[in-house]
Design an enzyme around this catalytic site. Structure first.
Site, short mmCIF file in Angstrom:
data_model
loop_
_atom_site.label_atom_id
_atom_site.label_comp_id
_atom_site.label_asym_id
_atom_site.label_seq_id
_atom_site.Cartn_x
_atom_site.Cartn_y
_atom_site.Cartn_z
N TYR A 208 -29.66 -45.07 45.63
CA TYR A 208 -28.45 -43.61 45.99
C TYR A 208 -28.73 -43.65 47.66
O TYR A 208 -27.35 -43.04 47.90
CB TYR A 208 -29.69 -42.64 45.94
CG TYR A 208 -30.25 -42.56 44.80
CD1 TYR A 208 -28.76 -42.13 44.08
CD2 TYR A 208 -31.05 -42.55 43.92
CE1 TYR A 208 -28.62 -41.73 41.81
CE2 TYR A 208 -31.09 -42.44 42.75
CZ TYR A 208 -30.04 -41.61 41.50
OH TYR A 208 -30.25 -41.38 40.29
N PRO B 217 -31.66 -31.27 40.03
CA PRO B 217 -33.37 -32.33 40.77
C PRO B 217 -33.31 -34.22 41.19
O PRO B 217 -32.37 -34.70 40.86
CB PRO B 217 -33.54 -32.49 39.07
CG PRO B 217 -33.09 -31.91 38.13
CD PRO B 217 -32.07 -31.51 38.78
N ASN B 218 -34.57 -33.50 41.93
CA ASN B 218 -34.67 -34.57 42.68
C ASN B 218 -33.73 -35.24 43.71
O ASN B 218 -34.04 -35.87 44.22
CB ASN B 218 -34.75 -35.61 41.73
CG ASN B 218 -36.27 -35.69 40.56
OD1 ASN B 218 -36.70 -35.22 40.73
ND2 ASN B 218 -35.40 -36.02 39.30
N ARG C 183 -25.24 -48.43 35.14
CA ARG C 183 -26.59 -48.43 34.39
C ARG C 183 -27.21 -48.11 33.25
O ARG C 183 -26.33 -48.06 32.65
CB ARG C 183 -27.04 -46.72 35.58
CG ARG C 183 -26.41 -47.09 37.11
CD ARG C 183 -26.81 -45.89 38.04
NE ARG C 183 -28.23 -45.91 38.12
CZ ARG C 183 -28.86 -44.10 38.32
NH1 ARG C 183 -28.48 -43.52 39.16
NH2 ARG C 183 -30.32 -44.72 38.70
N ALA D 287 -30.46 -35.90 36.62
CA ALA D 287 -30.25 -35.39 35.57
C ALA D 287 -29.93 -35.06 33.68
O ALA D 287 -29.56 -35.08 33.29
CB ALA D 287 -31.89 -36.38 34.94
N ASN E 134 -22.82 -31.81 41.66
CA ASN E 134 -23.82 -33.35 41.24
C ASN E 134 -25.40 -33.10 40.08
O ASN E 134 -26.50 -31.98 40.96
CB ASN E 134 -24.41 -33.83 42.43
CG ASN E 134 -25.48 -35.67 41.60
OD1 ASN E 134 -25.39 -35.71 41.13
ND2 ASN E 134 -25.42 -36.51 42.63
N HIS F 263 -21.16 -38.15 41.05
CA HIS F 263 -22.62 -38.34 41.07
C HIS F 263 -22.61 -39.93 42.07
O HIS F 263 -21.48 -40.66 42.76
CB HIS F 263 -23.12 -39.65 40.17
CG HIS F 263 -22.84 -38.29 38.84
ND1 HIS F 263 -23.77 -37.90 38.96
CD2 HIS F 263 -22.28 -38.10 37.56
CE1 HIS F 263 -24.08 -37.14 37.69
NE2 HIS F 263 -22.21 -36.83 37.23
N ARG G 179 -35.66 -41.60 47.80
CA ARG G 179 -35.54 -41.62 46.98
C ARG G 179 -34.32 -43.26 45.77
O ARG G 179 -34.06 -42.90 46.34
CB ARG G 179 -34.88 -40.70 45.91
CG ARG G 179 -35.26 -40.93 44.66
CD ARG G 179 -34.53 -40.05 43.80
NE ARG G 179 -33.89 -39.65 42.31
CZ ARG G 179 -33.04 -39.40 41.33
NH1 ARG G 179 -31.83 -38.71 41.80
NH2 ARG G 179 -33.14 -39.83 40.49
N GLU H 167 -17.54 -32.89 39.32
CA GLU H 167 -18.72 -32.87 38.90
C GLU H 167 -18.63 -34.71 39.91
O GLU H 167 -17.98 -35.28 40.25
CB GLU H 167 -18.62 -33.64 37.78
CG GLU H 167 -19.93 -34.63 37.65
CD GLU H 167 -19.84 -35.10 35.84
OE1 GLU H 167 -19.05 -34.55 35.17
OE2 GLU H 167 -20.80 -35.67 35.58
C1 DQA Z 1 -26.99 -38.96 39.92
C2 DQA Z 1 -27.40 -40.20 38.72
C3 DQA Z 1 -27.77 -38.97 37.25
O1 DQA Z 1 -27.75 -40.33 36.56
C4 DQA Z 1 -28.88 -38.91 38.30
O2 DQA Z 1 -30.58 -38.58 37.19
C5 DQA Z 1 -29.25 -38.68 39.63
C6 DQA Z 1 -28.70 -38.53 40.66
C7 DQA Z 1 -25.98 -39.65 40.94
O3 DQA Z 1 -25.95 -38.79 42.02
O4 DQA Z 1 -25.81 -41.01 41.22
O5 DQA Z 1 -30.47 -37.63 40.12
O6 DQA Z 1 -26.57 -37.69 39.29
#
Ligand code: DQA
Length: 149
Positions: free
Chosen positions: A25, A12-13, A109, A79, A76, A102, A20, A100
């Site tokens: 990011y 998501p997102n 964070r 959240a 990835n 990020h 964003r 995984e």
């Molecule tokens: C993320 C880190 C997560 O905590 C966050 O909710 C994201 C992006 C990252 O790529 O740094 O949406 O996965």
């Protein structure tokens, strides 16, 4: 999907990357990251199936779909990383190499980002390397599936 295809799964997102929270990011869009993944995979003789969904069930369906056919999975989960027992269970059910990723260093964070439900069922975790983390994960999958490894 062939056995030389890596599923790169974004949660998501991540469709909003580029606009964003760029201070966290960066400015790369998801399309930029897809291009980077295709380049990294090409160098290793692999292909990429690149997907994004804002829906937990769609991410789980994608994992199920490729479980017998992909070379590996780069995930990835955004959240959902910090909330989803269901994604944990889906990844636990596959016997592919799974990494995984990020973009940000989640450990620097908020504390709610410090726990991942996914890490314990992944072969490796790459955080805080920006888009390059995806390329590193693809390179590692190519090493792991190389019969000379
Ligand atoms: C993320 C880190 C997560 O905590 C966050 O909710 C994201 C992006 C990252 O790529 O740094 O949406 O996965």
């Amino acid at each position: 999907m062939s056995q030389s295809t890596v599923l790169v799964l974004n949660g998501p997102n991540l469709n909003l990357l580029g606009e964003r929270e760029p201070d966290i990011y960066g400015h790369a869009t998801l399309a930029d990251i897809e291009a980077l993944c295709r380049k990294a995979a090409g160098l290793a003789g692999l292909e990429v199936d690149f997907r994004q969904s804002n829906h937990e069930g769609a991410l789980i369906d994608a994992i199920h779909e490729v479980r017998h056919t992909a070379a590996g999975i780069v995930v990835n989960a955004g959240a959902y990383t910090h909330t989803s027992v269901a994604l944990h269970d889906a990844l636990a059910a596959v016997s592919l190499p799974v990494f995984e990723v990020h973009l940000s260093n989640v450990h620097r964070r908020e504390s709610f980002r410090h726990h991942s439900y996914l890490s314990s069922v992944c072969d490796g975790v790459i955080v805080g390397c920006g888009p390059s983390g995806y390329a590193y994960a693809i390179a590692r999958i190519s090493e792991l599936i190389d019969p000379r490894h």
